[in-house]
Enzyme design. Structure first.
Site, PDB file in Angstrom:
ATOM      1  N   SER A 223      -9.040   5.854   4.726  1.00 18.44           N
ATOM      2  CA  SER A 223      -8.325   4.861   5.304  1.00 18.44           C
ATOM      3  C   SER A 223      -7.318   5.719   6.360  1.00 18.44           C
ATOM      4  O   SER A 223      -6.735   6.681   6.184  1.00 18.44           O
ATOM      5  CB  SER A 223      -7.377   4.342   4.153  1.00 18.44           C
ATOM      6  N   GLY A 225      -4.898   3.792   7.988  1.00 15.16           N
ATOM      7  CA  GLY A 225      -3.782   3.117   8.433  1.00 15.16           C
ATOM      8  C   GLY A 225      -4.036   2.094   9.512  1.00 15.16           C
ATOM      9  O   GLY A 225      -5.069   1.379   9.649  1.00 15.16           O
ATOM     10  N   GLU A 227      -5.136   2.724  12.326  1.00 13.93           N
ATOM     11  CA  GLU A 227      -6.119   2.980  13.334  1.00 13.93           C
ATOM     12  C   GLU A 227      -7.426   2.747  12.496  1.00 13.93           C
ATOM     13  O   GLU A 227      -8.362   2.800  13.014  1.00 13.93           O
ATOM     14  CB  GLU A 227      -6.130   4.769  13.337  1.00 13.93           C
ATOM     15  N   GLY A 254      -4.926  -1.618   1.109  1.00 15.29           N
ATOM     16  CA  GLY A 254      -6.029  -0.589   0.899  1.00 15.29           C
ATOM     17  C   GLY A 254      -6.910  -1.185  -0.118  1.00 15.29           C
ATOM     18  O   GLY A 254      -8.170  -1.119  -0.161  1.00 15.29           O
ATOM     19  N   ASP A 255      -6.208  -2.055  -1.165  1.00 15.82           N
ATOM     20  CA  ASP A 255      -7.018  -2.606  -2.161  1.00 15.82           C
ATOM     21  C   ASP A 255      -7.715  -3.707  -1.597  1.00 15.82           C
ATOM     22  O   ASP A 255      -9.232  -3.969  -2.123  1.00 15.82           O
ATOM     23  CB  ASP A 255      -6.027  -3.351  -3.241  1.00 15.82           C
TER      24      ASP A 255
END
Length: 312
Positions: A223, A225, A227, A254-255
């Protein structure tokens, strides 16, 4: 293929989510409450999968004293519940988003898992998790569960269910990686901590991801973010950049990405399609106050706006 998924959240929480234009330390800060949700990383993943039409079973630990919000959520969503109830209260996490999109977390403590609780969980969970196509293990370790005990459980679980998706941080991440799960999703900073060095360039990130793969991990998703995300597996390396959206809350993004990854893998989609989908699901999550997919056409439109490229 039955396409069934279980998610395990050992340390769930009630997420109290709010917006504060700018947090001033030492001062009274007025916060606009945007929601109080029964949550936890694996539960968020389960919500996304359920919205995408996948049968999901959830498990882990819940505190006896304030379990009602979780039980109500599982009932409303039609999610099969295998959580083990223990003495005490499930913790509350306060998540404040500022006007620049920065999120500050205040994670409170909750129940403590006794040795007897853990022994029961290990025996029970290993008796039923093997029947699932994929098992997602997410989040932190509750008080009372040691990293060593967690590594042992993860290793035993992998012998029963080879397709383990793992998303955690800090000591739980280090412990879980020792079991070589099938797919892992650290962020860039977590990968740097694991590698023991800074990863300033994308080639450095990819090099570290391949080092994880050499330990027996098939898929490494990093990950990045805002980007986007990088996916490294035996077929190649891809970078996906999300479209620009108005940020409401990054909580659960994220989940949501993990949910999208699992869905694509279950459907046996290509790596490119799966990463595009997962990136779109995450982008959709930050544009709303809660996790979930209520508008499939909106998700399809978001997918079309994802910039996905192989890394050369």
């Amino acid at each position: 293929m039955s396409r069934r998924v279980a998610t395990i959240t050992l340390n769930p929480a009630y997420d109290l989510v709010g917006f504060c234009p700018e947090i001033e330390r030492g001062e009274v800060n007025l916060v606009k409450t945007t929601g109080l949700h029964a949550a936890g990383k694996g539960i968020n993943v389960a919500k996304v999968l359920k919205d995408l039409g996948i049968d999901v079973t959830v498990g882990g630990f819940l505190g006896k004293d304030n379990q009602d919000g979780f039980q109500q959520l599982f009932s409303e969503l039609g999610i099969a519940n295998r959580f083990q109830v223990v003495q005490g209260r499930t913790r509350i996490n306060v998540k404040l988003t500022e006007k620049d999109g920065e999120v500050t977390d205040f994670n409170f403590s909750g129940f403590e898992v006794t040795p007897a609780d853990w022994e029961r969980f290990v025996t029970d969970s290993l008796s039923w998790l093997g029947q699932f196509d994929m098992v997602c293990v997410s989040g932190s370790l509750p008080s009372g569960v040691s990293p060593e005990a967690f590594t042992d459980w993860m290793t035993r679980l992998r012998s029963q269910c080879p397709c383990i998706i793992f998303d955690s941080s800090r000591e739980a991440l280090v412990a879980g990686l020792k079991a070589a799960p099938w797919l892992v999703k650290p962020n860039r900073r977590e990968l740097e901590i694991w590698a023991g060095r800074k990863l300033p360039e994308m080639k450095d990130v990819i090099e570290a991801a391949h080092a994880l793969r050499e330990q027996g991990i098939a898929h490494v998703v990093i990950s990045l973010g805002a980007e986007g995300a990088l996916w490294v597996n035996a077929s190649g390396e891809w970078i996906a950049k999300p479209p620009s959206v108005d940020v409401v809350s990054t909580v659960g993004a994220g989940d949501s990405m993990v949910g999208g990854l699992i869905y694509g893998l279950l459907m046996r989609e290509s790596s490119e399609h799966t990463l595009r989908l997962a990136t779109a699901v995450a982008a959709l999550a930050v544009s709303q106050s809660n996790v979930g997919i209520t508008d499939r056409p909106q998700l399809a439109a978001m997918m079309a706006r994802v910039d996905l490229q192989p890394f050369n």
